[in-house]
Design an enzyme around this catalytic site. Structure first.
Site, PDB file in Angstrom:
ATOM      1  N   HIS A  41       7.766   1.043  -5.324  1.00 14.63           N
ATOM      2  CA  HIS A  41       7.187  -0.300  -5.420  1.00 14.63           C
ATOM      3  C   HIS A  41       6.010  -0.352  -6.385  1.00 14.63           C
ATOM      4  O   HIS A  41       5.662  -1.421  -6.891  1.00 14.63           O
ATOM      5  CB  HIS A  41       6.786  -0.829  -4.036  1.00 14.63           C
ATOM      6  CG  HIS A  41       5.572  -0.207  -3.442  1.00 14.63           C
ATOM      7  ND1 HIS A  41       5.623   0.766  -2.481  1.00 14.63           N
ATOM      8  CD2 HIS A  41       4.251  -0.419  -3.674  1.00 14.63           C
ATOM      9  CE1 HIS A  41       4.403   1.114  -2.131  1.00 14.63           C
ATOM     10  NE2 HIS A  41       3.546   0.418  -2.849  1.00 14.63           N
ATOM     11  N   ASP A  90      11.620   4.299  -0.905  1.00 16.01           N
ATOM     12  CA  ASP A  90      10.495   3.887  -1.745  1.00 16.01           C
ATOM     13  C   ASP A  90       9.926   5.057  -2.555  1.00 16.01           C
ATOM     14  O   ASP A  90       8.812   5.507  -2.328  1.00 16.01           O
ATOM     15  CB  ASP A  90       9.411   3.272  -0.848  1.00 16.01           C
ATOM     16  CG  ASP A  90       8.266   2.648  -1.633  1.00 16.01           C
ATOM     17  OD1 ASP A  90       8.432   2.413  -2.847  1.00 16.01           O
ATOM     18  OD2 ASP A  90       7.199   2.405  -1.023  1.00 16.01           O
ATOM     19  N   SER A 142      -0.882   3.787  -2.529  1.00 18.65           N
ATOM     20  CA  SER A 142       0.576   3.904  -2.630  1.00 18.65           C
ATOM     21  C   SER A 142       0.996   5.034  -3.554  1.00 18.65           C
ATOM     22  O   SER A 142       0.435   5.212  -4.639  1.00 18.65           O
ATOM     23  CB  SER A 142       1.168   2.605  -3.173  1.00 18.65           C
ATOM     24  OG  SER A 142       1.232   1.606  -2.203  1.00 18.65           O
ATOM     25  N   GLY A 143       2.015   5.776  -3.131  1.00 21.94           N
ATOM     26  CA  GLY A 143       2.554   6.854  -3.945  1.00 21.94           C
ATOM     27  C   GLY A 143       1.786   8.153  -3.841  1.00 21.94           C
ATOM     28  O   GLY A 143       2.223   9.170  -4.378  1.00 21.94           O
TER      29      GLY A 143
END
Length: 270
Positions: free
Chosen positions: A78, A131, A227-228
């Site tokens: 994402h 994801d 994120s990530g």
């Protein structure tokens, strides 16, 4: 409410197509309930940046990543969506991976250009399943920057295991982004606890086997901008920061991509 952990103002910045000025300085207790770490202790933690998209005060950081090969960086799918970047990722000419730098305001480490982008074709933005994405760098990083991935059945996935999540994201849940790398200790939770927290709603759906969740009784968590980034236990990568409801809320643990699922997908070819 949070869904995927991108920077909270990313959509506004992308839509306006102007640099995003960094929010107010972070508190000392970042990620959420966290503490500062030196990059030498976690050389596999990297920042995804674009000064054109997100401004230059924090080197344009908008997501995290983790080095799984000298030229391969794993991150969340994402993070590379048009919703986040405002344009297809291959049309962001200054997309880079910053490695070896704990303080985003400094010049230490390196800024590696991205040569290729692979986004998991099975990523589902509604359930948040699958994801993950892989960035191939134009130049290899140091051999010591690579972290091993935990495979299926690894003891590091067991409920109750202590893990650490790393990132430069929001430290309060209110938009106070860190300029220096932070970490937070969390506990791997059982699938039953995770399924009860996220049975299927607008937040997402917890899917045992491809996800795991971790947290405490509130107060320790990843947040927007993380994120990530990596979730590490027993010296191995077990998760990628993905999504959740709020930041550090009791009963709403952070949800991570289960890295054994990533390893399986990558072995199958991409």
């Amino acid at each position: 409410m949070r869904r995927p952990f991108v920077r909270a103002l990313a959509l506004v910045a992308a839509a306006a197509a102007i640099p995003l000025v960094s929010p107010a300085p972070a508190r000392a207790d970042a990620v959420i309930g966290g503490y500062p770490v030196e990059i030498s202790a976690t050389p596999w933690t990297v920042a995804l940046t674009s000064r054109d998209r997100f401004g230059g005060t924090r080197a344009g950081q908008f997501c995290g990543g983790v080095v799984i090969g000298r030229s391969s960086v794993l991150t969340a799918a994402h993070c590379l969506s048009e919703d986040v970047l405002g344009t297809p990722p291959r049309q962001v000419p200054d997309l880079k991976v910053v490695a070896g730098r704990a303080d985003l305001r400094a010049d230490a480490g390196s800024e590696a250009a991205v040569r290729d982008i692979w986004i998991n074709p099975e990523y589902d933005g509604y359930t948040n399943a699958g994801d993950f994405a892989v960035l191939t760098l134009s130049e290899p990083l140091a051999a010591g920057s690579v972290i091993p991935m935990a495979g299926p059945g690894d003891a590091a996935y067991r409920p109750g295991t202590e893990a650490v999540v790393y990132g430069w994201g929001d430290t309060t849940g209110g938009g106070a982004y860190a300029s220096t790398l932070r970490a937070s200790r969390v506990q791997v939770l059982s699938d039953a606890v995770c399924e009860e927290a996220y049975p299927g709603s607008a937040d997402g759906t917890y899917l045992a086997g491809s996800m795991l969740c971790a947290g405490e009784a509130g107060g320790r968590d990843a947040c927007q901008g993380d994120s990530g980034g990596p979730l590490v236990a027993q010296g191995r990568l077990i998760g990628l920061v993905s999504w959740g409801n709020g930041c550090g809320r009791a009963g709403s643990p952070g949800v991570y991509v289960r890295v054994s699922e990533v390893a399986r997908a990558l072995r199958g070819g991409r």
